[in-house]
Write a protein that holds these residues in place. Sequence first.
Motif, PDB file in Angstrom:
ATOM      1  N   VAL A   1      37.691  27.478  45.666  1.00  0.00           N
ATOM      2  CA  VAL A   1      39.038  26.956  45.857  1.00  0.00           C
ATOM      3  C   VAL A   1      39.753  27.795  46.914  1.00  0.00           C
ATOM      4  O   VAL A   1      39.896  29.010  46.759  1.00  0.00           O
ATOM      5  N   LEU A   2      40.171  27.131  47.972  1.00  0.00           N
ATOM      6  CA  LEU A   2      40.977  27.789  49.010  1.00  0.00           C
ATOM      7  C   LEU A   2      42.423  27.692  48.565  1.00  0.00           C
ATOM      8  O   LEU A   2      42.980  26.607  48.448  1.00  0.00           O
TER       9      LEU A   2
ATOM     10  N   GLN B   1      42.973  23.683  47.367  1.00  0.00           N
ATOM     11  CA  GLN B   1      41.970  22.616  47.367  1.00  0.00           C
ATOM     12  C   GLN B   1      40.583  23.190  47.094  1.00  0.00           C
ATOM     13  O   GLN B   1      40.261  24.293  47.539  1.00  0.00           O
ATOM     14  N   VAL B   2      39.775  22.416  46.385  1.00  0.00           N
ATOM     15  CA  VAL B   2      38.371  22.765  46.217  1.00  0.00           C
ATOM     16  C   VAL B   2      37.697  22.424  47.535  1.00  0.00           C
ATOM     17  O   VAL B   2      37.752  21.280  47.987  1.00  0.00           O
ATOM     18  N   ILE B   3      37.102  23.438  48.148  1.00  0.00           N
ATOM     19  CA  ILE B   3      36.455  23.171  49.435  1.00  0.00           C
ATOM     20  C   ILE B   3      34.945  23.003  49.283  1.00  0.00           C
ATOM     21  O   ILE B   3      34.296  22.457  50.166  1.00  0.00           O
ATOM     22  N   LYS B   4      34.394  23.442  48.145  1.00  0.00           N
ATOM     23  CA  LYS B   4      32.987  23.180  47.851  1.00  0.00           C
ATOM     24  C   LYS B   4      32.794  23.287  46.352  1.00  0.00           C
ATOM     25  O   LYS B   4      33.304  24.200  45.709  1.00  0.00           O
ATOM     26  N   SER B   5      32.016  22.346  45.811  1.00  0.00           N
ATOM     27  CA  SER B   5      31.782  22.300  44.364  1.00  0.00           C
ATOM     28  C   SER B   5      30.335  22.656  44.032  1.00  0.00           C
ATOM     29  O   SER B   5      29.435  22.488  44.868  1.00  0.00           O
ATOM     30  N   ASN B   6      30.156  23.096  42.819  1.00  0.00           N
ATOM     31  CA  ASN B   6      28.829  23.346  42.255  1.00  0.00           C
ATOM     32  C   ASN B   6      27.970  24.281  43.091  1.00  0.00           C
ATOM     33  O   ASN B   6      26.837  23.949  43.455  1.00  0.00           O
TER      34      ASN B   6
ATOM     35  N   MET C   1      30.617  32.788  50.608  1.00  0.00           N
ATOM     36  CA  MET C   1      31.653  31.969  51.246  1.00  0.00           C
ATOM     37  C   MET C   1      33.036  32.563  51.006  1.00  0.00           C
ATOM     38  O   MET C   1      33.870  32.581  51.914  1.00  0.00           O
ATOM     39  N   LYS C   2      33.257  33.048  49.819  1.00  0.00           N
ATOM     40  CA  LYS C   2      34.546  33.664  49.494  1.00  0.00           C
ATOM     41  C   LYS C   2      34.786  34.872  50.395  1.00  0.00           C
ATOM     42  O   LYS C   2      35.867  35.023  50.968  1.00  0.00           O
ATOM     43  N   GLN C   3      33.773  35.711  50.544  1.00  0.00           N
ATOM     44  CA  GLN C   3      33.902  36.910  51.369  1.00  0.00           C
ATOM     45  C   GLN C   3      34.194  36.555  52.830  1.00  0.00           C
ATOM     46  O   GLN C   3      35.076  37.146  53.457  1.00  0.00           O
ATOM     47  N   LYS C   4      33.497  35.527  53.369  1.00  0.00           N
ATOM     48  CA  LYS C   4      33.734  35.102  54.763  1.00  0.00           C
ATOM     49  C   LYS C   4      35.183  34.679  54.971  1.00  0.00           C
ATOM     50  O   LYS C   4      35.828  35.065  55.934  1.00  0.00           O
ATOM     51  N   LEU C   5      35.680  33.867  54.051  1.00  0.00           N
ATOM     52  CA  LEU C   5      37.042  33.351  54.189  1.00  0.00           C
ATOM     53  C   LEU C   5      38.095  34.435  53.954  1.00  0.00           C
ATOM     54  O   LEU C   5      39.133  34.444  54.603  1.00  0.00           O
ATOM     55  N   GLU C   6      37.813  35.350  53.038  1.00  0.00           N
ATOM     56  CA  GLU C   6      38.757  36.444  52.791  1.00  0.00           C
ATOM     57  C   GLU C   6      38.829  37.405  53.979  1.00  0.00           C
ATOM     58  O   GLU C   6      39.880  37.979  54.245  1.00  0.00           O
TER      59      GLU C   6
ATOM     60  N   GLY D   1      41.442  36.386  56.133  1.00  0.00           N
ATOM     61  CA  GLY D   1      42.795  36.505  55.602  1.00  0.00           C
ATOM     62  C   GLY D   1      43.138  35.486  54.527  1.00  0.00           C
ATOM     63  O   GLY D   1      44.294  35.401  54.091  1.00  0.00           O
ATOM     64  N   ALA D   2      42.163  34.702  54.078  1.00  0.00           N
ATOM     65  CA  ALA D   2      42.439  33.667  53.077  1.00  0.00           C
ATOM     66  C   ALA D   2      42.473  34.248  51.667  1.00  0.00           C
ATOM     67  O   ALA D   2      41.942  35.323  51.405  1.00  0.00           O
ATOM     68  N   ILE D   3      43.085  33.504  50.782  1.00  0.00           N
ATOM     69  CA  ILE D   3      43.014  33.789  49.351  1.00  0.00           C
ATOM     70  C   ILE D   3      42.129  32.699  48.766  1.00  0.00           C
ATOM     71  O   ILE D   3      42.438  31.512  48.852  1.00  0.00           O
ATOM     72  N   VAL D   4      40.997  33.125  48.197  1.00  0.00           N
ATOM     73  CA  VAL D   4      39.983  32.199  47.709  1.00  0.00           C
ATOM     74  C   VAL D   4      39.648  32.579  46.271  1.00  0.00           C
ATOM     75  O   VAL D   4      39.608  33.758  45.923  1.00  0.00           O
ATOM     76  N   SER D   5      39.396  31.568  45.442  1.00  0.00           N
ATOM     77  CA  SER D   5      38.976  31.858  44.072  1.00  0.00           C
ATOM     78  C   SER D   5      37.758  31.030  43.732  1.00  0.00           C
ATOM     79  O   SER D   5      37.527  29.949  44.293  1.00  0.00           O
ATOM     80  N   LEU D   6      36.977  31.554  42.797  1.00  0.00           N
ATOM     81  CA  LEU D   6      35.816  30.835  42.270  1.00  0.00           C
ATOM     82  C   LEU D   6      36.175  30.399  40.868  1.00  0.00           C
ATOM     83  O   LEU D   6      36.512  31.217  40.018  1.00  0.00           O
ATOM     84  N   LYS D   7      36.142  29.114  40.642  1.00  0.00           N
ATOM     85  CA  LYS D   7      36.504  28.585  39.313  1.00  0.00           C
ATOM     86  C   LYS D   7      35.363  27.773  38.759  1.00  0.00           C
ATOM     87  O   LYS D   7      34.619  27.173  39.423  1.00  0.00           O
TER      88      LYS D   7
END
Length: 139
Positions: free
Chosen positions: A74-75, A111-116, A125-130, A133-139
């Motif tokens: 989730v971005l 928004q969910v940018i990729k599922s499953n 992916m989270k590390q790349k986006l962070e 400067g993004a805030i990303v979560s894994l749910k």
Amino acid sequence: IIFLVYGESIMYIKTDEILERIKLITMLEATELVKQIEDCFQVSADKITVVNHIPIVDNKKIDPPEPKTIFDIVLEEFPANKKITFIKEIRSLNLFGSLQETKKVIDNLPQVIKSNVNTQEGEQMKQKLEELGAIVSLK
């Protein structure tokens, strides 16, 4: 019913007489009387017991939940001055089909940018986006 008044209390003679007579009958006769009263007045003399179920928890028998292995990425946010960079990065990850679709997702966060995705892929992916400067979560 005949009753007598003694000061403030009322004594019902007929019910007292009935009670005294019941004391003189046998158990078999009392059982039959109860059945007749139940039939006549359509009532039941059965005892009603309400018991709330109280679960007994044995902490030794409870298995810990299995760790989650599949996530949605989730971005949540990104720096406004890096919008074009994020659109390019998300497009390079082949997450959405068109530029328009990618832009629509970026404009409507979170928004969910990729599922499953598995844990490893999700963390990468989270590390790349962070790093951008993004805030990303894994749910």
